[in-house]
Design an enzyme around this catalytic site. Structure first.
Site, PDB file in Angstrom:
ATOM      1  N   ASP A  25     -18.309  77.363  67.691  1.00 30.92           N
ATOM      2  CA  ASP A  25     -19.763  77.360  67.836  1.00 30.92           C
ATOM      3  C   ASP A  25     -20.192  76.387  68.948  1.00 30.92           C
ATOM      4  OD1 ASP A  25     -22.393  78.133  66.724  1.00 30.92           O
ATOM      5  OD2 ASP A  25     -22.517  75.973  66.341  1.00 30.92           O
ATOM      6  N   LYS A  64     -21.995  76.970  72.751  1.00 31.37           N
ATOM      7  CA  LYS A  64     -23.216  76.283  73.197  1.00 31.37           C
ATOM      8  C   LYS A  64     -23.010  75.598  74.558  1.00 31.37           C
ATOM      9  CE  LYS A  64     -25.068  75.597  68.578  1.00 31.37           C
ATOM     10  NZ  LYS A  64     -25.031  74.730  67.402  1.00 31.37           N
TER      11      LYS A  64
END
Ligand code: ADP
Ligand code: ASP
Ligand code: MG
Length: 814
Positions: A677, A681
């Site tokens: 994750d 980003k």
């Protein structure tokens, strides 16, 4: 004397005819001429019936029966029993004549324009006769007069030209000697010098009334219809349209010529020279002042007075090198069309003289194309000119206003509005009077074009945003709540009218073209149709609303693959789904490029740091010329929670479990704990800083043992955490011993990105990061030593929803 005209809807049924009676009864006892249309829908029925008869289709008889019943029923309801038989016998005998005419057409299988006029004239003849008998029975001082005895025309059946000299004399003579207060006359019908019935063109009852008003120099001509006046745009298509209270003859003519059906264009001519005012009034709201049409009005200071459109238009273009500098081409072109009796609605010619393009009615275009190709046969065979190009199914939209000529920038504003809404313009024309600017567009874009132009020119302050929300889980439902709470504020303060038109979850989807009531969205959705992503898109596309926004609150890869479809149809995309922006670089780039090409923003602020303005800030830095040198960030709310909670008095397993239970992790916690994750980003931030990077280019040294990462179920994953508890404790202790805290850090520098767990010493910007907060440090050319810092809650439904909201407002200001 006054002349009143009541249109088809105003006399559609006995209930409405009673309203007409009240209006006429309430007039002062002055003389009036009351012109009426056929009962609503009857003209279309008559035309349809005669077309069937001419095709030798026996079903014309059923259609005729409908017409008969309509009139017979009206008599039964309106006329008192004692008077009925006389009226019924006259009407039945007329209907017999009509039947005979239709039979004739059926037998020979043909319908001449002359016969068609004879047949269609029954609509007005019957309605006016029945209404006059009703008025008499109600005790009004009324009489019937057949307009065919007053209005004389040529033999141009279907749209005959009036002989004003004869007509004016006949009208003056009749009205000066007629003793009755009220004269009821059929609109639309007239007679040729040789005694045949003719008609004045569709919508021609307005014209009948104007001809009489002009002839008798009436004090006023009142057009009573089903809307309260002439509006800034057709109120049936543009909900925000407003009534124009006062307008000039010329503006009204221009608006009606360009499709404002409320007034038949030739209507102005007979009253204009005599300065007779026209009032447009609503039969169903008689107190409403409506619109007054007179000589110069100075536009009441307004530039654009109305927007109208004419449908069923085709463009016919003639082009070729052989046209340049050769005199006479245009003459031959227009002469050809004129000889075929084809009327031209719009003309454009580029100054290079390389082409001439005209807008004409769809129904005329095939004949026109054939005739023009024949005229230029020689030039076409020698390739000096190309065969004509025909484009069908178009519409003209026009801005109209007397004062437009003295203002710059109106056409710029018009075309940029259309452009922004992805309305493709096929041709442009501006009348030399500068009272109108016209554009030819595709028919499917009309509603969108009218509404966006209306918004630009008449509602300058309020912009409507139409949202289509997919995914109404934690984030989606919070988002809908926020919109509901802020709706009024957005409208009052930001001049944004935000409406949610469609919503969908994985089970059902629901639409409401007027906006889903947000306090009931759950009920509306529950009773919606079965969810289907493609059908959701198709619906949005066919609604073709301006300022449409697709909001993706899902985490679905399939949904993220549909963005190009939306963007290509000028539907903006706002998403908290990270998949699209962190997938292949080429896909990310394609989406950005489509957004630019189709003027439809693609915004994903919530992909990094939920509601924190990280991406927006980065965009502004880059746009203002700054360059990103380094980004350092803690971007995972879940990992932050885990490492802020973990210590030597709890187990790592329990902390991760707690994070999962409290909704801080993805349903599959390995996505967070493996650092994937965070990789997504930092990848997005690197790309937004202008670097071409893919997920595989990011270095990631996992802190979890390989075995935990490779488990294939949540249970197995949690089990493996227990097994490695001592390793986790060791990590904690090492950090604590050096007065540091563990943080999962993402870094981007010199084109390289990496993510991983780091020991952050006391005093560092990251050290005091609480709970699920995120932090980003931007080191740029302008912020070389002291970075620009953005910090705050970086996870949670509420903040994510507000980040999506912020993107919606950005689109509102776009
Ligand atoms: P009538 O049968 O009374 O003659 P029409 O149907 O011919 O009525 O004309 C009224 C209709 O004109 C309205 O119902 C409306 O749909 C349409 N219309 C189109 N443009 C405008 C406009 N700018 N203002 C008002 N009405 C308009
Ligand atoms: N009845 C005719 C029509 O429908 C004329 C009119 O109503 O103005 O076109
Ligand atoms: Mg009309």
């Amino acid at each position: 004397m006054k002349v009143l005209k009541f249109g088809g809807t105003s006399v559609a049924n006995p209930e409405n005819i009673n309203k007409v009676k009240s209006i006429v009864q309430n007039l002062d006892k002055e003389k009036v001429a009351v012109v009426v249309s056929a009962f609503g829908g009857v003209t279309d029925l008559l035309l349809g019936t005669s077309a069937l008869a001419a095709k030798q289709d026996t079903s014309y008889k059923e259609s005729l029966k409908t017409i008969e019943d309509k009139h017979i029923n009206a008599i039964r309801e309106l006329i008192p029993v004692q008077n009925q038989s006389a009226v019924l016998s006259k009407v039945k005998s007329d209907l017999n004549v009509l039947e005979t005419l239709l039979e004739g057409s059926f037998l020979i299988g043909e319908l001449t324009p002359k016969l068609s006029d004879k047949i269609v004239s029954f609509g007005e003849l019957l309605s006016s006769y029945i209404i006059s008998e009703f008025f008499k029975a109600e005790g009004l001082d009324a009489t019937f007069k057949d307009s065919r005895e007053l209005i004389i025309t040529d033999n141009n059946f279907g749209k005959a030209n009036v002989d004003f000299k004869k007509t004016n004399t006949l009208c003056e003579a009749y009205f000066s000697s007629n003793p009755n207060q009220i004269t009821i006359l059929p609109g639309f019908v007239a007679s040729s010098g040789t005694g045949n019935s003719t008609t004045l063109g569709r919508g021609g009852s307005d014209y009948t009334a104007a001809i009489i008003a002009g002839a008798v120099e009436a004090d006023v001509l009142e057009i009573w219809t089903d809307v309260s006046g002439m509006y800034t745009a057709n109120p049936r298509l543009v909900k925000q349209a407003k009534c124009v209270s006062h307008i000039s003859y010329e503006e009204a003519m221009e608006l009606s010529h360009f499709g404002a059906k409320v007034l038949y264009p030739p209507t102005i001519q007979p009253v204009l020279g005599k300065g007779i005012p026209i009032a447009i009034k609503n039969t169903f709201d008689p107190e409403n002042p409506g619109t007054l049409i007179t000589k110069n009005t100075n536009g009441n200071g307004k530039t654009v007075r109305g927007i109208s459109h004419v449908g069923n238009i085709s463009l016919l273009s003639l082009e070729g090198p052989g046209m340049i500098g050769i005199p006479g081409i245009s003459k031959r072109f227009f002469e050809t069309l004129s000889l075929k009796n084809i009327s031209i609605v719009l003309i454009t010619q580029a100054s290079s003289e390389h082409s001439i393009c005209v807008g004409i009615a769809d129904e005329d275009v095939d004949a026109a194309a054939e005739a023009v190709n024949e005229t230029f046969e020689y030039e076409i065979s020698t390739r000096k000119i190309k065969p004509v190009i025909v484009e069908k199914d178009l519409t003209i939209i026009a801005l109209v206003g007397d004062n437009m000529k003295s203002h710059q920038g109106l056409s710029g504003k018009m075309f940029s509005t259309l452009g922004k809404n992805n309305v493709n313009i096929r041709a442009i024309a501006q009348g030399a009077s500068e009272r109108n600017i016209s554009a030819v567009i595709k028919k499917d874009d009309v509603k969108k074009a009218l509404n966006s132009l209306h918004e630009t020119f008449f509602e300058e302050n309020v912009k409507q945003l139409n949202l289509f929300v997919m995914g109404v889980g934690n984030v989606g439902s919070k988002f809908l709540d926020q919109i509901r709470q802020q709706k009024k504020y957005l409208k009052d303060e930001l001049k944004l009218n935000v409406r949610v038109i469609g919503i969908s979850n994985s089970r059902t989807m629901a639409f409401d073209e007027n906006g889903i009531p947000l306090k009931d969205w759950e009920t509306v959705l529950a009773s919606g149709e079965q969810a289907d992503k493609q059908a959701f898109f198709n619906r949005i596309k066919s609604l073709n609303y301006r300022n449409s926004v697709f909001v993706d609150n899902t985490a679905s890869a399939e949904v993220s693959e549909s963005y190009p479809n939306y963007l290509k149809n000028s539907i903006s995309v706002v998403t908290c789904n990270k998949i699209a922006c962190s997938s292949d670089y080429s896909y990310y780039k394609e989406l950005k490029q489509l957004a630019k090409q189709y003027n439809s923003p693609f915004l994903f602020e919530t992909n990094v740091g939920a509601g924190l303005p990280i991406i927006d800030t980065l965009k502004h830095l880059i746009a203002s010329g700054d360059k990103v040198k380094k980004i350092q960030a803690v971007l995972s709310g879940s990992l932050n929670f885990v490492f802020n909670t973990f210590n030597d008095s709890v187990t790592f397993h329990d902390v991760v479990k707690q994070a999962q239970e409290q909704g801080y992790t993805e349903p599959d916690p390995t996505i967070d704990l493996s650092g994937v994750d965070v990789m997504r980003k930092i990848l997005i931030l690197a790309r937004e800083s202008g670097h071409q990077l893919d997920i595989d280019d990011i270095a990631n040294e996992p802190f979890l043992p390989k075995e935990s990462l490779e488990t294939n179920s949540n249970e197995a994953f949690f089990e493996s955490l227990k097994k490695y508890e001592s390793d986790f404790q060791k990590m904690y202790k090492e950090a604590a011993d050096s007065d540091s805290k563990l943080k999962y850090v993402a870094q981007f520098e010199d084109g390289n990105a990496k993510v991983g767990l780091q020991k952050i010493p006391k005093g560092h910007d990251f050290y005091n990061l609480e709970g699920s907060d995120n932090i980003v440090l931007f080191y740029t050319e302008r912020y070389p030593n002291q970075p620009m810092i953005i910090k705050g809650a970086g996870a949670g439904a509420d903040v994510t929803a507000s980040g999506i909201f912020a993107d919606i407002i950005r689109i509102g200001n776009f």
